[in-house]
Design an enzyme around this catalytic site. Structure first.
Site, PDB file in Angstrom:
ATOM      1  N   CYS A 190      51.027  51.206  42.621  1.00 15.10           N
ATOM      2  CA  CYS A 190      50.257  51.069  43.858  1.00 15.10           C
ATOM      3  C   CYS A 190      49.539  52.357  44.229  1.00 15.10           C
ATOM      4  O   CYS A 190      48.922  52.433  45.291  1.00 15.10           O
ATOM      5  CB  CYS A 190      51.181  50.689  45.013  1.00 15.10           C
ATOM      6  SG  CYS A 190      52.250  49.302  44.702  1.00 15.10           S
ATOM      7  N   HIS A 208      50.410  44.866  41.960  1.00 14.43           N
ATOM      8  CA  HIS A 208      51.217  45.097  43.152  1.00 14.43           C
ATOM      9  C   HIS A 208      50.431  45.773  44.266  1.00 14.43           C
ATOM     10  O   HIS A 208      51.004  46.271  45.225  1.00 14.43           O
ATOM     11  CB  HIS A 208      52.468  45.902  42.793  1.00 14.43           C
ATOM     12  CG  HIS A 208      53.305  45.227  41.763  1.00 14.43           C
ATOM     13  ND1 HIS A 208      54.080  45.910  40.846  1.00 14.43           N
ATOM     14  CD2 HIS A 208      53.473  43.916  41.479  1.00 14.43           C
ATOM     15  CE1 HIS A 208      54.683  45.046  40.052  1.00 14.43           C
ATOM     16  NE2 HIS A 208      54.338  43.837  40.420  1.00 14.43           N
ATOM     17  N   SER A 291      59.625  50.082  32.623  1.00 15.88           N
ATOM     18  CA  SER A 291      60.914  49.546  32.174  1.00 15.88           C
ATOM     19  C   SER A 291      60.796  48.085  31.775  1.00 15.88           C
ATOM     20  O   SER A 291      61.702  47.530  31.153  1.00 15.88           O
ATOM     21  CB  SER A 291      61.957  49.691  33.279  1.00 15.88           C
ATOM     22  OG  SER A 291      61.643  48.835  34.367  1.00 15.88           O
TER      23      SER A 291
END
Length: 491
Positions: A190, A208, A291
């Site tokens: 973001c 996002h 991840s």
């Protein structure tokens, strides 16, 4: 094992149950009490046996007595269970460890990656928080990540986000796109650094949201306002109004952040349509600094409807384990900046230097109207130190916690839900203790989160979802405070 003094043994309790008179339609009150005592006694005995076996297993085999060996032999099921728990804990610990490839091994892997980049017909890049750590923005699951620190009960702070600048990885991706080696970038971040690196808006899907963009959803199409400051100061989960209004229709503007438990419905800057189209056309995917624990929830990004032989080849650059490692054609254990520096050298491309004078955000930004100057307290981006307010010139990076907004409105260690006394509830609701350890914390999965205003003002780190159930929130992120149901407010 002998029962505690004052409690009936198991045989006596069972005898009381069998000897009681049957009431019409079920057990009598005394029989139910006796049965409950039997159940609790069995549970306590099981817990005590588990503790004993656990203590024995921590000893070396040579140090165990004959009686302890006999107890282990009699408790084979408990031994198997405890050994399984230990293996799972070790496995989770290994997954959280950061691993670095040997320099020579890393160079060899980068050469293989460079060949894949040259030969790719349609290459897309997925980026995560790991590419922004060099800009002093922490990741989430690394050793000093947000989730990791929260699990350890430590506070989370960050440098002033207005001081963050695109990293070597951001600038390398922009150059690869200019050279038509990368066709599209899908980002979980973001921080707006892809936009500020010069990557075209059409080539980015910020799933996002973007901390510099607020929109009017009443205008058709939605009207965007790019700002030179973080617009999320007043926003949170399910509360997105920024306090400013649309210049055309006067409707309240909202931020573009997608939090845990929310769906991303905005067209821009999420740009889901372009992301899914790019994923369907891709023959190679390069994942940098992610991840993949959230991105794996989006099947459209992985072409899961295609047979495995027709899915894109996957290349992952990350220091830790990811759930897609087994699918990867190549996994590179290294820092993103180090890998991209080697990759650009292997491709014979120069990495452009970031310059605030060429930062596109200043040309895209919409200035505030008269009367809106006080609508935020965040530090604004400046092209140079000379443009900064007098008090900010030459000021070092601040390490104070960033309050409010997408990164965090204060983070608190999650504790288990506890049964509290009225005095404890009063302490939690006392204004003098707000934000302290008196406020009992539990997960908002209890569904009372939307009913209770957040005393600790926990900010949810953003995530998104695409045409699927809402993003499953992690225990570390989905926190709120407990309120005793039906309890009147305390005076």
């Amino acid at each position: 094992m002998r029962p505690e003094r004052g409690l009936p043994c198991e045989a006596e309790a069972e005898e009381q149950v069998s000897g009681g008179a049957m009431a019409a339609g079920g057990l009598s009150r005394s029989e139910r009490k006796a049965a409950e005592r039997v159940r609790r006694l069995r549970e306590e005995q099981q817990r005590e046996r588990l503790r004993q076996v656990s203590r024995i297993l921590r000893k070396a085999a040579a140090e165990r007595s004959a009686e302890e060996g006999r107890l282990l032999a009699e408790s084979a099921d408990l031994v198997t269970e405890l050994q399984g728990r230990s293996r799972r804990r070790e496995g989770l610990k290994r997954r959280q460890e950061e691993v670095c490839d040997d320099p020579e091994e890393l160079r060899g892997k980068v050469r293989e990656l460079a060949g894949a980049v040259r030969n790719a017909k349609y290459l897309i890049v997925y980026t995560g928080a790991g590419i922004s750590t060099a800009a002093s923005i922490p990741d989430y699951r690394g050793p000093n990540g947000v989730w990791t620190l929260l699990q350890k009960g430590r506070s989370v702070s960050a440098a002033d986000l207005s001081e963050a600048e695109p990293t070597l990885t951001h600038m390398s991706i922009t150059r690869l796109h200019e050279q038509k080696l990368v066709q599209h970038v899908v980002s979980q971040n973001c921080d707006g650094l892809h936009l500020r690196s010069g990557l075209p808006r059409t080539a980015i899907s910020e799933l996002h949201g973007n901390m510099y963009i607020e929109v009017c959803t009443s205008c058709v199409p939605n009207r965007e306002y790019v700002r030179v400051f973080d617009v999320t100061e007043r926003t949170a989960l399910h509360r997105h109004q920024t306090g400013r209004t649309c210049h055309k229709c006067g409707t309240q503007l909202r931020d573009t952040i997608v939090h845990f438990g929310e769906r991303g419905t905005l067209g821009q800057p999420l740009n889901w349509e372009a992301a899914t189209e790019a994923a369907s056309r891709a023959d190679t995917i390069l994942c940098l600094g992610s991840s993949l624990k959230v991105l794996k929830k989006y099947p459209r990004l992985w072409c899961m409807t295609k047979p495995p032989s027709r899915r894109p080849k996957l290349y992952i650059v990350n220091l830790q384990w990811t759930p897609k490692d087994d699918w990867a054609a190549l996994k590179l254990h290294g820092k993103c900046d180090d890998v991209m520096r080697l990759l650009m050298a292997e491709l014979g491309l120069e990495i452009p230097a970031y310059s605030r004078w060429q930062d596109p955000i200043f040309s895209l930004a919409t200035p505030l109207r008269d009367g809106e100057e006080g609508s935020h307290s965040r530090k604004s981006l400046c092209r140079s130190r000379e443009e900064a307010p007098p008090g900010d010139r030459g000021a070092p990076l601040s390490s104070a916690p960033i309050l409010g907004g997408w990164f965090g409105r204060g983070c608190t260690k999650r504790t288990k839900r506890k049964k509290v006394t009225p005095g404890a509830v009063a302490h939690a609701c006392n204004p003098s203790t707000l934000g302290g350890r008196g406020g009992w914390i539990t997960r908002s999965g209890d569904r009372d989160h939307s009913e209770t205003p957040s005393l600790l003002k926990i900010q949810k780190i953003s995530r998104a979802q695409w045409r699927a159930p809402v993003v499953p929130a992690t225990p570390e992120a989905e926190t709120g405070e407990w309120r005793e149901p039906g309890r009147q407010s305390l005076q």
